[in-house]
Design an enzyme around this catalytic site. Structure first.
Site, PDB file in Angstrom:
ATOM      1  N   ARG A  32      65.581  81.952  45.763  1.00 14.27           N
ATOM      2  CA  ARG A  32      66.418  82.200  46.941  1.00 14.27           C
ATOM      3  C   ARG A  32      67.291  83.429  46.759  1.00 14.27           C
ATOM      4  NH1 ARG A  32      66.171  76.420  48.325  1.00 14.27           N
ATOM      5  NH2 ARG A  32      67.163  75.884  50.256  1.00 14.27           N
TER       6      ARG A  32
ATOM      7  N   LYS B 160      58.402  73.841  55.103  1.00 20.42           N
ATOM      8  CA  LYS B 160      57.893  74.199  53.781  1.00 20.42           C
ATOM      9  C   LYS B 160      57.511  72.960  52.981  1.00 20.42           C
ATOM     10  CE  LYS B 160      61.530  76.173  52.025  1.00 20.42           C
ATOM     11  NZ  LYS B 160      62.576  75.957  53.014  1.00 20.42           N
TER      12      LYS B 160
ATOM     13  N   ARG C  14      69.880  63.407  55.146  1.00 17.56           N
ATOM     14  CA  ARG C  14      70.476  64.150  54.049  1.00 17.56           C
ATOM     15  C   ARG C  14      71.853  64.649  54.472  1.00 17.56           C
ATOM     16  NH1 ARG C  14      65.878  68.374  52.396  1.00 17.56           N
ATOM     17  NH2 ARG C  14      67.766  69.625  52.327  1.00 17.56           N
TER      18      ARG C  14
ATOM     19  N   ARG D 267      74.226  76.334  56.742  1.00 19.08           N
ATOM     20  CA  ARG D 267      73.057  76.480  55.862  1.00 19.08           C
ATOM     21  C   ARG D 267      72.144  77.590  56.373  1.00 19.08           C
ATOM     22  NH1 ARG D 267      69.714  71.239  55.488  1.00 19.08           N
ATOM     23  NH2 ARG D 267      68.512  72.106  53.780  1.00 19.08           N
TER      24      ARG D 267
ATOM     25  N   ARG E  50      66.238  65.232  61.428  1.00 16.82           N
ATOM     26  CA  ARG E  50      65.409  64.932  60.263  1.00 16.82           C
ATOM     27  C   ARG E  50      65.940  63.729  59.476  1.00 16.82           C
ATOM     28  NH1 ARG E  50      63.734  69.754  56.227  1.00 16.82           N
ATOM     29  NH2 ARG E  50      65.844  69.598  55.428  1.00 16.82           N
TER      30      ARG E  50
HETATM   31  P1  AMP Z   1      66.397  72.495  50.123  1.00 17.74           P
HETATM   32  O1  AMP Z   1      65.916  71.089  50.042  1.00 17.74           O
HETATM   33  O2  AMP Z   1      65.406  73.484  49.579  1.00 17.74           O
HETATM   34  O3  AMP Z   1      66.890  72.864  51.492  1.00 17.74           O
HETATM   35  O4  AMP Z   1      67.663  72.604  49.147  1.00 17.74           O
HETATM   36  C1  AMP Z   1      68.808  71.829  49.365  1.00 17.74           C
HETATM   37  C2  AMP Z   1      69.996  72.435  48.652  1.00 17.74           C
HETATM   38  O5  AMP Z   1      69.728  72.520  47.241  1.00 17.74           O
HETATM   39  C3  AMP Z   1      70.328  73.865  49.055  1.00 17.74           C
HETATM   40  O6  AMP Z   1      71.146  73.907  50.229  1.00 17.74           O
HETATM   41  C4  AMP Z   1      71.079  74.366  47.818  1.00 17.74           C
HETATM   42  O7  AMP Z   1      72.380  73.826  47.762  1.00 17.74           O
HETATM   43  C5  AMP Z   1      70.276  73.728  46.689  1.00 17.74           C
HETATM   44  N1  AMP Z   1      69.133  74.583  46.255  1.00 17.74           N
HETATM   45  C6  AMP Z   1      67.797  74.305  46.337  1.00 17.74           C
HETATM   46  N2  AMP Z   1      67.049  75.295  45.833  1.00 17.74           N
HETATM   47  C7  AMP Z   1      67.937  76.239  45.414  1.00 17.74           C
HETATM   48  C8  AMP Z   1      67.803  77.524  44.809  1.00 17.74           C
HETATM   49  N3  AMP Z   1      66.594  78.067  44.551  1.00 17.74           N
HETATM   50  N4  AMP Z   1      68.942  78.205  44.516  1.00 17.74           N
HETATM   51  C9  AMP Z   1      70.163  77.699  44.754  1.00 17.74           C
HETATM   52  N5  AMP Z   1      70.358  76.504  45.338  1.00 17.74           N
HETATM   53  C10 AMP Z   1      69.268  75.767  45.671  1.00 17.74           C
END
Ligand code: AMP
Length: 219
Positions: free
Chosen positions: A88, A13, A160, A171, A127
């Protein structure tokens, strides 16, 4: 164009959002990036969300809503945006509709990135990301020219915390559990576009542009 990108971690994404953002001149708004920046800068929000992000759990909806509302109010999002990683949950999807409705706007499409689960695990555990410019690399699929160093700015790449193998599986589980209602929410509104996100990044970009009905001059 107002778009949301839905899909499991590692589905590409972020990469596709960055490309489409360049092509369409729209901001790429990644809630994950916003949260990680807040944590790195140790802001009040950063301190609130750190434990959630580092353990791969969802940050509470009210915190997310506030972050997204503030970001969408910035002038660069007036003409459209690519929202990556939000919503989400159903509550977040409803909040987004409310934020848009307040300005007489609606969402154009929700793009669901579909990738086989095993492929995701391989992608995620290799990654690496540049902490300065945010470019993603992969030890196997997209290595930097020099080991663990960003091609663009020479910064040392990091993994990360939530891409560590022990966190990846949880996750993904959490993701599938949480996202299904959101997928149905957009399907019921006729906004869902299911994108086959397997294959190399160029192929996926071509599919995405075609699926969104965007024609781009070849360079
Ligand atoms: P991502 O980079 O999108 O995988 O997000 C990394 C982490 O940020 C996720 O595992 C959540 O802990 C938090 N996070 C990101 N976007 C959201 C969201 N829309 N709602 C809740 N937590 C989020």
């Amino acid at each position: 164009m107002r778009l949301v990108f839905l899909g499991p971690p590692g589905a590409g994404k972020g990469t596709q959002a960055r490309r489409l953002s360049g092509i369409l001149g729209l901001p790429h708004i990644s809630t994950g990036d916003i949260l990680r920046a807040a944590i790195a800068q140790d802001t009040e929000t950063g301190r609130k969300v750190r434990d959630y992000v580092e353990s791969g759990r969802l940050v509470p909806d009210d915190v997310m809503e506030e972050i997204v509302r503030a970001r969408l109010e910035r002038p660069d999002a007036a003409q459209g945006f690519i929202l990556d990683g939000f919503p989400r949950t159903i509550r977040q999807a409803e909040a987004l509709d409310t934020i848009l409705a307040e300005r007489g706007q609606t969402l154009d499409r929700a793009v669901l990135f579909q990738v086989d689960r095993q492929v995701l695990i391989e992608r995620l555990s290799g990654r690496m990301v540049c902490p300065v410019c945010g470019t993603n690399y992969h030890r196997v699929f997209h290595p930097p020219r020099e080991d663990e160093v960003c091609d663009g700015d020479g910064a040392k790449l990091i993994q990360r915390k939530d891409d560590l193998p022990e966190t990846v599986a949880s996750r993904l589980e959490g993701y599938y559990h949480q996202i299904q209602p959101v997928v149905e929410y957009y399907r019921n509104r006729g906004l869902l576009y299911e994108l086959d996100a397997e294959g190399d990044a160029d192929t996926v970009t071509r599919r995405l542009l075609q699926g969104l009905g965007i024609s781009v001059e070849p360079v």
